[in-house]
Enzyme design. Sequence first.
Site, mmCIF file in Angstrom:
data_model
loop_
_atom_site.group_PDB
_atom_site.id
_atom_site.type_symbol
_atom_site.label_atom_id
_atom_site.label_comp_id
_atom_site.label_asym_id
_atom_site.label_seq_id
_atom_site.Cartn_x
_atom_site.Cartn_y
_atom_site.Cartn_z
ATOM 1 N N THR A 13 21.434 -12.047 7.497
ATOM 2 C CA THR A 13 21.213 -10.608 7.623
ATOM 3 C C THR A 13 22.480 -9.823 7.962
ATOM 4 O OG1 THR A 13 20.624 -10.877 9.962
ATOM 5 C CG2 THR A 13 18.825 -10.929 8.346
ATOM 6 N N LYS A 14 23.642 -10.484 7.955
ATOM 7 C CA LYS A 14 24.870 -9.778 8.309
ATOM 8 C C LYS A 14 25.392 -8.943 7.137
ATOM 9 C CE LYS A 14 25.361 -11.096 12.616
ATOM 10 N NZ LYS A 14 24.191 -11.955 12.838
ATOM 11 N N THR A 15 26.483 -8.227 7.380
ATOM 12 C CA THR A 15 26.980 -7.250 6.408
ATOM 13 C C THR A 15 27.447 -7.887 5.107
ATOM 14 O OG1 THR A 15 29.143 -7.316 7.480
ATOM 15 C CG2 THR A 15 27.606 -5.572 8.170
#
Length: 384
Positions: free
Chosen positions: A185-187
């Site tokens: 779910t990170k950038t």
Amino acid sequence: MDDRTLPFALPDVGEAEIAAVTSAIRSGWLSSGPLVREFEERFATYCGPGLTAVALNSATAGLHLALEALGVGPGTEVLVPTWTFTATAEVVVHVGAVPVLVDVDPVTLAIDLDDAARKVTGRTVAVLPVHFAGQPVDGARLHEFARRHGVAVVEDAAHAFPAASGGVPVGAGPTAATVFSFYATKTITTGEGGMLVTRDPDLARRVRVMRLHGFDRDGFDRYRSDRPAWRYDVVDAGFKNNLTDPAAAMGLVQLARAESMRQRREEIAGRYRAAFAGLPLDLPAPAPEADVHAWHLFVVRLRPDAPVDRDRFIVEMSRLGVGCSVHFIPLHQHTHWRRWLALTDDMFPVASREFARVVSLPLFSAMDDEQVDLVIRTVSKVLQ
């Protein structure tokens, strides 16, 4: 939460990433190989000149190996903000040191350097600032703090790619190491993964050795150099923290898209700020003019005059089809840290107060305008 609910977060992965991973698998390099090396080189270049990047299987591994390479160990202390995921503190324990928890700034929810200064002792050797939600910690203040107190800085930049403080990209400042996360779910994502960035060649060399069982050469080199593959030496008791080529293949595609994805998140954050201006909640502080916000999270805080409290707000949002989350439950409110370090809420007045009213709204680059409109309508309905 059912299939009709908008998730709090989703990875922004498309056909290009799928094709890259498929190609990597077909190449036969399923562990660390040429794509890992390419990913490291391109990531270092993206962050700035004179940097070395080391790919790992998680940001947690990066923080751990950075402290290990710095010689942090028994008898020492490391300053850690209480407003963070448990990994930031647990790596301190894994090297035998003691995490000293610090309260946070009431505006940014990042480490309060004044409180940190009060907690420096003769055993303090490092500080692990967290760039919360994608807003960088003030780099100038951080580096002055480190210089004044003689401590090393290892930046937890799990939320902060790409971001910049005072025009300096996160990762390019004068710190011992900066660690990024590529969790789902990170950038940007590789599914699981992380990257350590440093200007110190000795630190980078030590991390490379320790990420793969303490071998004196990378796995890639063992199969590509003129030296026989079986001829290697174990120079220390290392770990198993290497990244794979299929993961690096995805990372290379994501890296090329990093700025466009950041711009989309910034656009969504701008729409939220405009739409929620009249509601009974406090919005995240805008980035200073010279900063770049990664907008990993959009964290709002419910005011006392809101018609529901934070927990009820999350229930109502879910009932109406929008998933939310909370970042973070402060470490001093978790059983392990509270008992082991003998912590109480009044030691961290800001974090204890703000925790009760924070909620993270959906914010990810794959959101379409209809989904953004849904979040705006639903927040307005619950709070009006």
